[in-house]
Scaffold this motif. Structure first.
Motif, PDB file in Angstrom:
ATOM      1  N   ASP A  58       0.772  -1.143   0.094  1.00 27.90           N
ATOM      2  CA  ASP A  58      -0.143   0.012   0.056  1.00 27.90           C
ATOM      3  C   ASP A  58       0.746   1.386   0.053  1.00 27.90           C
ATOM      4  O   ASP A  58       0.481   2.358  -0.672  1.00 27.90           O
ATOM      5  N   GLY A  62       0.005   3.799  -2.879  1.00 28.85           N
ATOM      6  CA  GLY A  62      -0.467   4.845  -2.338  1.00 28.85           C
ATOM      7  C   GLY A  62       0.416   6.034  -2.669  1.00 28.85           C
ATOM      8  O   GLY A  62      -0.309   7.161  -2.982  1.00 28.85           O
ATOM      9  N   CYS A  63       1.696   6.024  -2.399  1.00 27.74           N
ATOM     10  CA  CYS A  63       2.316   7.147  -2.490  1.00 27.74           C
ATOM     11  C   CYS A  63       3.799   6.843  -2.875  1.00 27.74           C
ATOM     12  O   CYS A  63       4.731   7.589  -2.297  1.00 27.74           O
ATOM     13  N   PRO A 157      -4.143   6.467   4.562  1.00 27.87           N
ATOM     14  CA  PRO A 157      -5.286   6.011   3.383  1.00 27.87           C
ATOM     15  C   PRO A 157      -6.316   6.818   3.567  1.00 27.87           C
ATOM     16  O   PRO A 157      -6.476   7.386   4.700  1.00 27.87           O
ATOM     17  N   SER A 158      -7.318   6.914   2.620  1.00 26.75           N
ATOM     18  CA  SER A 158      -8.463   7.539   2.906  1.00 26.75           C
ATOM     19  C   SER A 158      -9.342   6.890   3.727  1.00 26.75           C
ATOM     20  O   SER A 158      -9.547   5.765   4.018  1.00 26.75           O
ATOM     21  N   GLY A 159     -10.121   7.677   4.553  1.00 23.84           N
ATOM     22  CA  GLY A 159     -11.164   7.243   5.323  1.00 23.84           C
ATOM     23  C   GLY A 159     -12.439   6.538   4.586  1.00 23.84           C
ATOM     24  O   GLY A 159     -13.225   5.914   5.327  1.00 23.84           O
ATOM     25  N   GLN A 160     -12.369   6.866   3.446  1.00 23.38           N
ATOM     26  CA  GLN A 160     -13.774   6.661   2.592  1.00 23.38           C
ATOM     27  C   GLN A 160     -13.298   5.536   1.816  1.00 23.38           C
ATOM     28  O   GLN A 160     -13.984   4.553   0.884  1.00 23.38           O
ATOM     29  N   ASP A 161     -11.897   4.919   1.912  1.00 25.94           N
ATOM     30  CA  ASP A 161     -11.782   3.510   1.458  1.00 25.94           C
ATOM     31  C   ASP A 161     -12.478   2.376   1.647  1.00 25.94           C
ATOM     32  O   ASP A 161     -12.994   2.220   2.853  1.00 25.94           O
ATOM     33  N   HIS A 166      -7.931  -0.041   5.915  1.00 26.24           N
ATOM     34  CA  HIS A 166      -7.448   1.018   5.241  1.00 26.24           C
ATOM     35  C   HIS A 166      -8.371   2.032   6.141  1.00 26.24           C
ATOM     36  O   HIS A 166      -7.638   3.121   6.727  1.00 26.24           O
ATOM     37  N   ARG A 167      -9.841   1.938   6.450  1.00 24.91           N
ATOM     38  CA  ARG A 167     -10.459   2.975   7.168  1.00 24.91           C
ATOM     39  C   ARG A 167     -10.002   2.885   8.479  1.00 24.91           C
ATOM     40  O   ARG A 167      -9.947   4.146   9.013  1.00 24.91           O
ATOM     41  N   SER A 170      -6.867   5.050   8.603  1.00 24.29           N
ATOM     42  CA  SER A 170      -7.083   6.438   8.551  1.00 24.29           C
ATOM     43  C   SER A 170      -7.637   6.937   9.698  1.00 24.29           C
ATOM     44  O   SER A 170      -7.352   8.136  10.180  1.00 24.29           O
ATOM     45  N   ARG A 174      -5.914  10.119  11.885  1.00 23.59           N
ATOM     46  CA  ARG A 174      -6.539  11.423  12.174  1.00 23.59           C
ATOM     47  C   ARG A 174      -6.428  11.668  13.660  1.00 23.59           C
ATOM     48  O   ARG A 174      -6.449  12.574  14.297  1.00 23.59           O
TER      49      ARG A 174
END
Length: 177
Positions: A58, A62-63, A157-161, A166-167, A170, A174
């Motif tokens: 990931d 991801g980056c 990762p995005s919280g909307q994944d 991943h969530r 995230s 945060r």
């Protein structure tokens, strides 16, 4: 005759000339990526960063380009793998513990290609699919790692994944911020 261990391309049966072309193509792509002008809207290439990856691979997906740009600029980048990768693939040949060990070796090799040495890689070894159970201890660990790394940027990762690990990572990132 091709050597079976020379590159991924030769393992797939491509002639060594094609294999060399693919390897040279990767090297050229990497040089071009690193040589691109810096976008003023992008995070500073020389800012220390902590990259949180739910699973091995990931960080690259991801980056990976960001990590490569930062390490090329001599910025300290620390990569943290939250889960061990034991459930990433189903196999009747490789037991979960062996798969986790394989994923760890692959993660270290990928980080090395991106310019991150093993001393800047941390494995938290949570079991795939169960990261949400880590709760406050995961938040504390992320906070400790960010402080120890001197990170001024944190990538997660995005919280909307759609994946629960991943969530969970995230949300922990945060909370750590």
């Amino acid at each position: 005759m091709t050597r079976p261990d020379s590159t991924v391309a030769t393992r797939r049966g491509l002639p060594s000339a094609a294999s060399a072309l693919l390897a040279g193509g990767f090297a050229l792509y990497r040089r071009l990526l690193l040589a691109r002008p810096r976008d003023a809207g992008c995070p500073a290439a020389d800012t220390p960063a902590l990259v949180l990856a739910p699973h091995p691979d990931d960080e690259t997906l991801g980056c990976g380009a960001l990590i490569a740009r930062k390490t090329a600029a001599a910025a300290p980048v620390t990569v943290v793998f939250a889960c061990d990768g034991r459930h990433s693939h189903r196999s009747g040949l490789i037991p979960p513990d062996a798969l986790a060990a394989l994923r760890r070796r692959e993660a270290l090799a990928a980080c090395a290609r991106l310019g991150v040495g093993p001393e800047r890689v941390t494995f938290l070894d949570h079991e795939d699919g169960h990261l949400a159970k880590a709760g406050a201890s995961l938040v504390r660990r992320i906070t400790e790692l960010a402080q120890a790394a001197g990170a001024r940027e944190l990538f997660a990762p995005s919280g909307q994944d759609g994946h629960p690990d991943h969530r969970a990572l995230s949300a922990a990132a945060r909370a750590a911020l």
